[in-house]
Design a protein around this motif. Structure first.
Motif, mmCIF file in Angstrom:
data_model
loop_
_atom_site.group_PDB
_atom_site.id
_atom_site.type_symbol
_atom_site.label_atom_id
_atom_site.label_comp_id
_atom_site.label_asym_id
_atom_site.label_seq_id
_atom_site.Cartn_x
_atom_site.Cartn_y
_atom_site.Cartn_z
ATOM 1 N N SER A 2 -31.296 -8.456 -6.836
ATOM 2 C CA SER A 2 -30.194 -7.990 -5.875
ATOM 3 C C SER A 2 -30.334 -9.027 -4.861
ATOM 4 C CB SER A 2 -30.716 -6.659 -5.570
ATOM 5 O OG SER A 2 -31.830 -6.442 -4.964
ATOM 6 N N GLN A 3 -29.275 -9.346 -4.437
ATOM 7 C CA GLN A 3 -28.933 -10.125 -3.006
ATOM 8 C C GLN A 3 -27.950 -9.687 -2.578
ATOM 9 O OE1 GLN A 3 -27.847 -13.983 -3.473
ATOM 10 N NE2 GLN A 3 -27.145 -13.798 -5.637
ATOM 11 N N SER A 4 -28.048 -9.654 -1.018
ATOM 12 C CA SER A 4 -26.798 -8.891 -0.292
ATOM 13 C C SER A 4 -25.849 -9.863 -0.229
ATOM 14 C CB SER A 4 -27.484 -8.758 1.006
ATOM 15 O OG SER A 4 -26.477 -9.368 2.080
ATOM 16 N N MET A 173 -22.473 -17.335 12.891
ATOM 17 C CA MET A 173 -22.313 -16.443 11.362
ATOM 18 C C MET A 173 -23.857 -16.410 11.014
ATOM 19 S SD MET A 173 -19.813 -19.033 11.278
ATOM 20 C CE MET A 173 -18.258 -18.996 10.443
ATOM 21 N N LYS A 174 -24.048 -15.358 10.246
ATOM 22 C CA LYS A 174 -25.291 -14.908 9.387
ATOM 23 C C LYS A 174 -25.152 -14.843 7.989
ATOM 24 C CE LYS A 174 -28.953 -11.872 9.554
ATOM 25 N NZ LYS A 174 -29.290 -11.263 8.195
ATOM 26 N N ASP A 175 -25.877 -15.676 7.240
ATOM 27 C CA ASP A 175 -25.773 -15.610 5.632
ATOM 28 C C ASP A 175 -24.754 -16.074 5.119
ATOM 29 O OD1 ASP A 175 -27.768 -12.260 5.627
ATOM 30 O OD2 ASP A 175 -28.256 -14.411 5.985
ATOM 31 N N MET A 176 -23.984 -16.852 5.779
ATOM 32 C CA MET A 176 -22.838 -17.193 5.105
ATOM 33 C C MET A 176 -23.307 -18.473 4.143
ATOM 34 S SD MET A 176 -19.180 -18.082 6.839
ATOM 35 C CE MET A 176 -17.927 -18.198 5.713
ATOM 36 N N LYS A 177 -24.303 -19.308 4.508
ATOM 37 C CA LYS A 177 -25.019 -20.268 3.577
ATOM 38 C C LYS A 177 -25.618 -19.755 2.402
ATOM 39 C CE LYS A 177 -25.423 -24.735 3.023
ATOM 40 N NZ LYS A 177 -25.070 -24.775 1.600
ATOM 41 N N LYS A 178 -26.272 -18.587 2.511
ATOM 42 C CA LYS A 178 -26.936 -18.133 1.555
ATOM 43 C C LYS A 178 -25.993 -17.759 0.451
ATOM 44 C CE LYS A 178 -30.413 -15.361 3.358
ATOM 45 N NZ LYS A 178 -31.163 -14.127 4.002
ATOM 46 N N LEU A 179 -24.847 -17.120 0.838
ATOM 47 C CA LEU A 179 -23.854 -16.761 -0.286
ATOM 48 C C LEU A 179 -23.146 -18.158 -0.900
ATOM 49 C CD1 LEU A 179 -22.481 -13.807 1.497
ATOM 50 C CD2 LEU A 179 -23.927 -13.723 -0.160
ATOM 51 N N GLY A 180 -23.430 -19.058 -0.308
ATOM 52 C CA GLY A 180 -22.790 -20.249 -1.005
ATOM 53 C C GLY A 180 -21.808 -20.646 -0.439
ATOM 54 N N VAL B 176 -11.156 -24.885 6.477
ATOM 55 C CA VAL B 176 -11.451 -24.845 5.185
ATOM 56 C C VAL B 176 -12.740 -24.402 5.048
ATOM 57 C CG1 VAL B 176 -11.751 -26.307 3.185
ATOM 58 C CG2 VAL B 176 -9.998 -26.722 4.744
ATOM 59 N N ILE B 177 -12.956 -23.455 4.312
ATOM 60 C CA ILE B 177 -14.255 -22.867 3.971
ATOM 61 C C ILE B 177 -14.359 -23.159 2.407
ATOM 62 C CG2 ILE B 177 -15.738 -20.875 3.635
ATOM 63 C CD1 ILE B 177 -14.286 -19.606 5.788
ATOM 64 N N LEU B 178 -15.597 -23.796 1.878
ATOM 65 C CA LEU B 178 -15.704 -24.243 0.473
ATOM 66 C C LEU B 178 -16.926 -23.182 -0.067
ATOM 67 C CD1 LEU B 178 -15.711 -28.115 0.712
ATOM 68 C CD2 LEU B 178 -13.908 -26.318 0.140
ATOM 69 N N ARG B 179 -16.972 -22.918 -1.341
ATOM 70 C CA ARG B 179 -18.065 -22.302 -2.015
ATOM 71 C C ARG B 179 -18.583 -23.016 -3.240
ATOM 72 N NH1 ARG B 179 -18.311 -15.623 -3.653
ATOM 73 N NH2 ARG B 179 -20.616 -15.718 -3.082
ATOM 74 N N ASN B 180 -19.871 -22.807 -3.205
ATOM 75 C CA ASN B 180 -20.448 -23.388 -4.411
ATOM 76 C C ASN B 180 -20.133 -24.726 -4.890
ATOM 77 O OD1 ASN B 180 -21.664 -20.647 -4.882
ATOM 78 N ND2 ASN B 180 -19.959 -19.992 -6.104
ATOM 79 N N PHE B 181 -19.595 -25.446 -3.878
ATOM 80 C CA PHE B 181 -19.315 -26.924 -4.272
ATOM 81 C C PHE B 181 -20.584 -27.655 -4.476
ATOM 82 C CE2 PHE B 181 -14.883 -28.321 -4.043
ATOM 83 C CZ PHE B 181 -14.237 -27.198 -4.119
ATOM 84 N N ASP B 182 -21.772 -27.260 -3.686
ATOM 85 C CA ASP B 182 -22.990 -28.115 -3.643
ATOM 86 C C ASP B 182 -23.504 -27.727 -5.052
ATOM 87 O OD1 ASP B 182 -24.525 -26.358 -1.375
ATOM 88 O OD2 ASP B 182 -23.361 -25.782 -2.933
ATOM 89 N N LYS B 183 -23.364 -26.465 -5.803
ATOM 90 C CA LYS B 183 -23.983 -26.342 -7.023
ATOM 91 C C LYS B 183 -23.399 -27.104 -8.094
ATOM 92 C CE LYS B 183 -25.473 -21.624 -6.408
ATOM 93 N NZ LYS B 183 -25.288 -21.684 -4.868
ATOM 94 N N TYR B 184 -22.226 -27.784 -7.943
ATOM 95 C CA TYR B 184 -21.543 -28.483 -8.935
ATOM 96 C C TYR B 184 -21.736 -30.063 -8.599
ATOM 97 C CZ TYR B 184 -19.510 -24.472 -10.816
ATOM 98 O OH TYR B 184 -19.375 -23.328 -11.430
ATOM 99 N N GLY B 185 -22.718 -30.273 -7.563
ATOM 100 C CA GLY B 185 -22.786 -31.626 -7.302
ATOM 101 C C GLY B 185 -21.791 -32.204 -6.450
ATOM 102 N N ILE B 186 -20.882 -31.527 -5.701
ATOM 103 C CA ILE B 186 -19.649 -32.269 -5.091
ATOM 104 C C ILE B 186 -20.238 -32.409 -3.597
ATOM 105 C CG2 ILE B 186 -17.345 -31.971 -4.497
ATOM 106 C CD1 ILE B 186 -17.501 -31.768 -7.227
ATOM 107 N N GLU B 187 -20.055 -33.537 -3.274
ATOM 108 C CA GLU B 187 -20.355 -33.948 -1.946
ATOM 109 C C GLU B 187 -18.973 -34.125 -0.816
ATOM 110 O OE1 GLU B 187 -22.385 -37.522 -2.242
ATOM 111 O OE2 GLU B 187 -23.813 -36.547 -3.466
#
Lengths: 207, 188
Positions: A2-4, A173-180, B176-187
């Motif tokens: 469970s992650q926030s 911001m808080k926890d944005m990087k944690k969520l990807g 621009v906000i990106l999500r999960n791009f580093d998980k796919y190896g995109i720089e």
């Protein structure tokens, strides 16, 4: 497992000043609008500034120095908060008339930002309406200001832009990087930037 | 007002892009009273999860300065399976005269920036220029040639047959906000 899935956005700042060359005695109302996934956890999302006069020197500036302080909580960056400012002034007959509407997104990168927003007013549809509006002091206004934050319904309006408003934001911001989520380029998050705009919020840079 | 085509749950971990910003305004055009029709175009691997992909700004007639200001908000959420077809935002700047007639003033496009963060973009625009006779009639009557297929604004396919002339530029502030791009190896 469970992650926030929530991240926080803290915005501090001020409605600094404005330039309206043709008018005097102006005050502002502001409000924050945001999408359905957002929630205000602390701070005020609406407010009213003081009435100020133009400065008597060459700058001709209106200064409010009005503090903004609000924290949001959300699961989804869609519907990112926007600040809507409407400026009102007193016309020749002593009634409050609208002097400008302005809208801007809260910046998405952490740090200090200073934004100059153009201010515009809706225009009357005919010359006769313009004359009646001027005499009666009932200028065209938006019934619900939040329509400015949406992309729809604005194509039928005609506006006149007059003046600028300067707003400054400090964003954390808080926890944005944690969520990807990435809001700064990847090579910047591991290096130290010598200037005062530091992207080192969120602390740990783990891979 | 949100068109949620697909409700994406956290567990699927697709790469996502949020475009948050506004079309600030335009400058350098020969006349005032301008509005802009805009749209975002992507490749086949991209899916719009929420937000409007096209729209039209208000008509602005500036009081003092030469530039027109629209402050039109853009907020879109994309999910993608591939990098091909990165979003491009295209504009058509139109002029509305006092009789209510609309006249094309320029076409322009730019890619949405690929690095996360805030970007200030100045997008130049151009307008098709007709033959000499058409230019003379355009000078007196207004109007002028327009593209039959607006896809040409952002594609290079058949451009070699066009003769165009430069017009002003559109100012956009995009975050621009990106999500999960580093998980796919995109720089980026």
């Amino acid at each position: 497992m469970s992650q926030s899935s929530v991240f926080l956005l803290m915005v501090g700042g001020q409605i600094e000043s404005a330039e309206f060359p043709d008018f005097d005695d102006i005050y502002c109302k502001y409000c924050f609008t945001f999408g359905p996934d957002w929630l205000v956890t602390s701070g005020l999302d609406e407010g009213l500034t003081q009435v100020t006069k133009k400065s008597r020197d060459d700058r001709q500036q209106f200064v409010w120095n009005f503090p903004l302080d609000i924290t949001f909580k959300t699961t989804n960056p869609f519907g990112w908060p926007q600040l809507i400012v409407h400026a009102y002034g007193i016309d020749a007959f002593g009634t409050d008339v609208v002097r400008g509407y302005g809208v801007t997104h809260v910046p998405i990168t952490p740090g200090r930002h200073k934004i100059r927003i153009p201010m515009f007013v809706p225009e009357s549809s005919s010359q006769l309406q313009k004359l009646t509006a001027w005499i009666l002091g009932r200028r065209p206004e938006y019934v619900d200001v939040r329509v400015l934050a949406q992309g729809e319904g604005r194509e039928v309006t005609r506006v006149r832009s007059q003046g600028f408003l300067t707003v400054s934001f400090n964003v954390v911001m808080k926890d944005m990087k944690k969520l990807g989520y990435d809001v700064i380029p990847s090579e910047m998050s591991t290096s130290v930037i010598p200037e005062s705009v530091g992207p080192n919020s969120g602390g740990t840079t783990e891979t | 007002m949100n068109t949620k085509c697909l409700h994406n749950v956290n567990s699927s971990k697709m790469a996502e892009v949020h475009i948050v910003g506004q079309i600030v305004g335009a400058s350098g055009f020969p006349d005032h009273s301008l509005f802009c029709k805009w749209g975002i175009n992507t490749g086949g691997a991209w899916k719009a999860l929420a937000g409007l992909r096209e729209g039209q700004t208000q008509v602005d007639t500036p009081q003092q300065h030469d530039a027109a200001y629209w402050a039109h908000p853009i907020d879109i959420h994309y999910a993608t399976k591939g990098l091909q077809g990165w979003p491009k935002i295209h504009f058509q700047v139109w002029h509305q005269d006092s009789f209510g007639r609309n006249e094309l003033y320029g076409y322009g496009f730019c890619h949405v920036p690929t690095t996360p963060g805030m970007h200030e973009i100045e997008c130049p625009t151009w307008r098709p220029s007709g033959s000499f006779k058409e230019q003379v009639s355009q000078y007196f009557l207004g109007g002028g040639p327009q593209l039959k297929n607006p896809d040409l604004i952002y594609s290079g396919a058949d451009r070699y047959r066009l003769h165009t002339i430069a017009m002003g530029s559109v100012h956009v502030r995009l975050g621009v906000i990106l999500r999960n791009f580093d998980k796919y190896g995109i720089e980026c």
